[in-house]
Structures are given as structure tokens and as C-alpha cells.
Design a protein around this motif. Structure first.
Motif, short mmCIF file in Angstrom:
data_model
loop_
_atom_site.label_atom_id
_atom_site.label_comp_id
_atom_site.label_asym_id
_atom_site.label_seq_id
_atom_site.Cartn_x
_atom_site.Cartn_y
_atom_site.Cartn_z
N ASP A 210 1.15 3.32 3.28
CA ASP A 210 1.95 2.74 4.36
C ASP A 210 3.45 2.89 4.08
O ASP A 210 4.23 3.22 4.97
CB ASP A 210 1.60 1.26 4.54
CG ASP A 210 0.17 1.05 5.01
OD1 ASP A 210 -0.41 2.01 5.57
OD2 ASP A 210 -0.36 -0.05 4.82
N ARG B 36 4.58 6.57 4.62
CA ARG B 36 4.75 6.93 6.04
C ARG B 36 6.05 6.37 6.59
O ARG B 36 6.69 7.00 7.43
CB ARG B 36 3.57 6.41 6.85
CG ARG B 36 2.25 7.12 6.55
CD ARG B 36 1.15 6.70 7.52
NE ARG B 36 -0.13 7.31 7.14
CZ ARG B 36 -1.06 6.68 6.43
NH1 ARG B 36 -0.87 5.43 6.03
NH2 ARG B 36 -2.18 7.31 6.12
N ARG B 37 6.47 5.23 6.11
CA ARG B 37 7.69 4.59 6.63
C ARG B 37 8.96 5.09 5.97
O ARG B 37 9.99 5.25 6.61
CB ARG B 37 7.57 3.07 6.42
CG ARG B 37 8.70 2.27 7.05
CD ARG B 37 8.59 0.80 6.71
NE ARG B 37 8.96 0.52 5.34
CZ ARG B 37 8.18 -0.10 4.46
NH1 ARG B 37 6.96 -0.50 4.79
NH2 ARG B 37 8.60 -0.31 3.23
N GLY C 91 0.54 9.83 4.15
CA GLY C 91 0.62 8.73 3.17
C GLY C 91 1.15 9.18 1.82
O GLY C 91 0.83 8.59 0.79
N LYS D 28 0.84 -1.19 0.00
CA LYS D 28 0.00 0.00 0.00
C LYS D 28 0.88 1.25 0.00
O LYS D 28 1.76 1.39 0.85
CB LYS D 28 -0.91 -0.01 1.22
CG LYS D 28 -2.03 1.01 1.15
CD LYS D 28 -2.99 0.83 2.32
CE LYS D 28 -4.13 1.85 2.24
NZ LYS D 28 -5.06 1.70 3.39
#
Length: 410
Positions: free
Chosen positions: A72, A75-76, A87, A69
Motif C-alpha cells: 500500500d 503504491r502511494r 506494490g 503494508k
């Protein structure tokens, strides 16, 4: 009437200048200025850092292609902290915008909704871009930014030199320490920079160095700063001198103050001469002859409107306003304008005629209404096109038509 030219024969003493500055201190106040030099351990990426960034962005893109996704992963992984927390959402961007790096915009213009870009290099690092929606010239964009950062053994080396810089130079009262450390470590000593009190310090629009403005105005002259960490490197500054805020000494602003005082004196003299002239002209019906007798030239202007005065009066709104306030044949007193003092006389006036406008008012109203309606229809159609899903069924229709024609032949 044209303004009198006032010859510059004014003499001004320093006492007059000082008195003027004392009376108008806010006109000459300046913020404090500190003068500093520095040495820096740069944080500049090398070939190994660039290779590591390329490998990382390739790994992240592979993860996205495999079905991870986007929100996700953003964000990381994204170093764009603002959009990363959302996001990777950058919101709506027009394809014609110029506020983004050009490589970023070139890639964005080539993408279709749902398509993921290849890694796009800019001065900020590598971007992975995806368009979620498109409406007209605007697209809703997400991106992940992978920076080209100093890392690994290179980072260890830079930080070790920063530790040496701190040990040898930081927070010392001996100003010669900065020069000694620069020679010892092979670091060039910077030229002198100005730090303006209350303003953010930077070595260019994209090279900010935090905390310098605070430190410079709280430290004694000659002292070195602690190590100041910035994205561009590790800095140690030396405070060479400080000019405190306030009104500078007269010697520093004498030219500026002299020009202002001289101009004010000339204006005052011009006003007195204009008043004397107005008194002489009082009751004299023939303005051109009376003006010529005193060596002045009368200028004749017009006809003109309030909105389109002659070029000479374009910067004289008070004079133009006075002209429309006079009755025909009436003469004004002395009017102080931007370029001099004026005495004006009204020679004639033509009142505004609204009959022509009233005659075409309905036509004008209809034209304006039609233009607004057309704009709204166009806006509505653009919205429909942006939201519409177009399916090309021409082949099916042609096939059905061909079958019908074949059946008709039997």
C-alpha cells in the motif's frame, strides 16, 4: 593459386559516379538531419531538496517499521511507476546482476528475507528495499523509490524563470531572439546539436528531451520551439538548418562512391584476367610450371578439413567448398572469392573414417547421459535447499544423548 594483384590505374569520371549512385540509391540514402541550439532552465535539486527527500524517506520507512503494508505504501509513495503499481514488486533479481545501480545491489546483497533496508541513495533517489523470498542466487525484491526532486520555494523559482523564458523566446520567427534571451537571463547558449529524423533526441543516454525530433522537421529554419519540458529542465530550441533525407549531393559522398566503383572495376578486370588464364591453362597438366610461366605462384594447402581450413582460406568458404567437390586430379574453373579469383586443383583426399567414432559411440552416449543426469540432480537439490526450512536441533539431540548416558551409569 594465389590471386592476381590488379594495379590501380582506373580513372573514374563524375558522370560514372553519378550513374552508379542513381542505380544504387538505397546504398547512399540518409535520414534527414536538423541542426539546433538551445537554452535551458535546469531542474537541478539543491541542498534543501535533498534534505526534503531524506525527511520523506525517513517518514516512509518509519511508517513501514510501524506495521504499514509495504504494498500500500509503495503504491502511494514510490516514483517507480511500473513497480509502484505492483506494490513495489521488482520481481526476481540475481545477486550477481549488473543492470541496477551499484548502491542498490550492495544493499540487496546484504539483506535477508523479510528485512527492510535503511535508505539507499542512488542517482535515481532514495530506495527502501525488502526481500520477500530467496532461491539460490536469486531474490524476490520489492522497493520504494523516493526521488530527490525540485520542490517548494526552489520549484517556484525555477517555474517562474521558465515562464519568463516562454514569454521572451518561445515560438518566435526571429532567430536572434534566442541569443538575446540567453544574454538577458544569464543562460549559456548551447553548442550546435544534430537531430536525426525519426530518432529520439537526448543530451546523453540518461538525458532525453521529448518532441524535439518532431518539431525540428516540421518548423521553418530560424524559428524557436515552444518550451519543451523534460525531467532535466525547460528547453527552448532554435532550428539553425536542415539537411533533408535522401541521397546527398555527389560532392558529399564522392570518396565513398569512388572507392566502391573502383573496387568493382578492379574485380571485373581481375575476373577477365582470371578467365584468360584459365583458358591458357586448359589441358596443361603441370599447374606449377604453367603458373610460373605467367608470373604466378602456386600455393599448396593441406591436408585440411572443412571445419578447419588454413588461415588463408578461412574467409573463402566458396573456395573451400569447391575443394571438397573436386575429384582427385580435377581442376576447377575460375572461382570468385572474397580476396581474389582462384583456380584450384585437388591433389588428394582422405575420406572420413567413422569406424573410430562408432567404436566409442556408446561410451560417449553414456558420458553425455551421466552429465545430464548430474545436472538435473544438482538442479533438484538447489530447489530443495531454496524451499527447505532448516532447523538446528543439535543441542536437543546432544542433550538427549547426555541424559541417556547419565541414566546408563546408574
Amino acid at each position: 593459386m594465389s590471386p592476381l594483384a590488379i594495379p590501380d590505374t582506373t580513372t573514374i569520371s563524375d558522370a560514372e559516379l553519378s550513374a552508379y549512385v542513381k542505380k544504387h540509391p538505397d546504398d547512399y540514402k540518409r535520414p534527414g538531419v536538423a541542426y539546433v541550439r538551445f537554452i535551458v532552465i535546469p531542474r537541478v535539486a539543491d541542498a534543501a531538496d535533498s534534505a526534503a527527500a531524506r525527511a520523506r524517506v525517513a517518514r516512509v520507512r518509519s511508517e513501514l517499521v510501524s506495521g504499514a503494508k509495504f504494498e500500500d505504501v509503495a503504491r502511494r509513495e514510490s516514483s517507480d511507476s511500473a513497480s509502484g503499481q505492483r506494490g513495489g514488486d521488482r520481481g526476481w533479481i540475481r545477486r550477481s546482476e549488473t543492470g541496477y545501480p551499484e548502491p542498490f545491489m550492495r544493499a540487496l546483497r546484504a539483506l535477508k528475507p523479510g528485512q527492510l533496508s535503511t535508505p539507499v541513495a542512488s542517482q535515481f533517489g532514495y530506495h527502501l528495499i525488502r526481500i520477500d523470498q530467496a532461491k539460490g542466487d536469486s531474490v524476490k525484491v520489492r522497493h520504494i523509490l523516493i526521488p530527490v526532486a525540485v520542490q517548494g520555494e526552489h520549484l517556484d523559482h525555477v517555474e517562474a524563470r521558465a515562464d519568463t523564458l516562454e514569454r521572451l523566446t518561445a515560438e518566435r520567427s526571429d532567430p536572434a531572439v534566442l541569443d538575446t534571451t540567453a544574454r538577458r537571463m544569464g543562460i549559456p547558449l548551447s553548442p550546435q546539436y544534430q537531430v536525426i529524423e525519426g530518432e529520439r533526441f537526448g543530451l546523453g543516454p540518461n538525458v532525453p528531451v521529448p518532441d524535439v525530433s518532431v518539431w525540428a522537421f516540421e518548423s521553418p529554419v530560424g524559428e524557436t520551439s515552444p518550451v519543451i519540458e523534460a525531467p532535466s529542465g525547460y528547453y527552448v530550441f532554435r532550428l539553425d538548418s536542415v539537411t533533408p533525407s535522401g541521397v546527398p549531393p555527389l560532392a558529399q559522398i564522392k570518396t565513398q562512391v569512388s572507392a566502391t566503383v573502383r573496387l568493382e572495376k578492379q574485380k571485373a578486370l581481375g575476373h577477365r584476367r582470371a578467365d584468360s588464364l584459365a583458358a591458357l591453362l586448359h589441358g596443361v597438366p603441370d599447374l606449377p610450371s604453367a603458373a610460373a610461366a605467367h608470373g604466378l605462384q602456386v600455393e599448396r594447402f593441406g591436408p585440411f578439413t572443412r571445419l578447419r581450413p588454413p588461415s588463408y582460406l578461412a574467409v573463402e568458404p566458396v573456395v573451400v567448398g569447391a575443394a571438397f567437390g573436386l575429384k582427385v586430379g580435377e581442376r576447377s574453373g575460375v572461382i570468385q572469392g572474397e580476396k581474389g579469383h582462384f583456380i584450384i586443383e585437388s591433389l588428394g583426399r582422405k575420406l572420413a573414417d567413422s569406424s573410430a567414432w562408432l567404436a566409442q559411440r556408446e561410451t560417449q552416449r553414456t558420458q553425455l547421459r551421466q552429465a545430464v543426469q548430474q545436472a538435473r540432480i544438482q538442479q533438484y537439490m538447489e530447489g530443495v535447499r531454496a524451499r527447505a526450512k532448516v532447523v538446528d536441533r543439535r543441542k536437543d539431540l546432544f542433550k538427549s544423548r547426555a541424559s541417556a548416558d547419565a541414566a546408563a551409569t546408574f
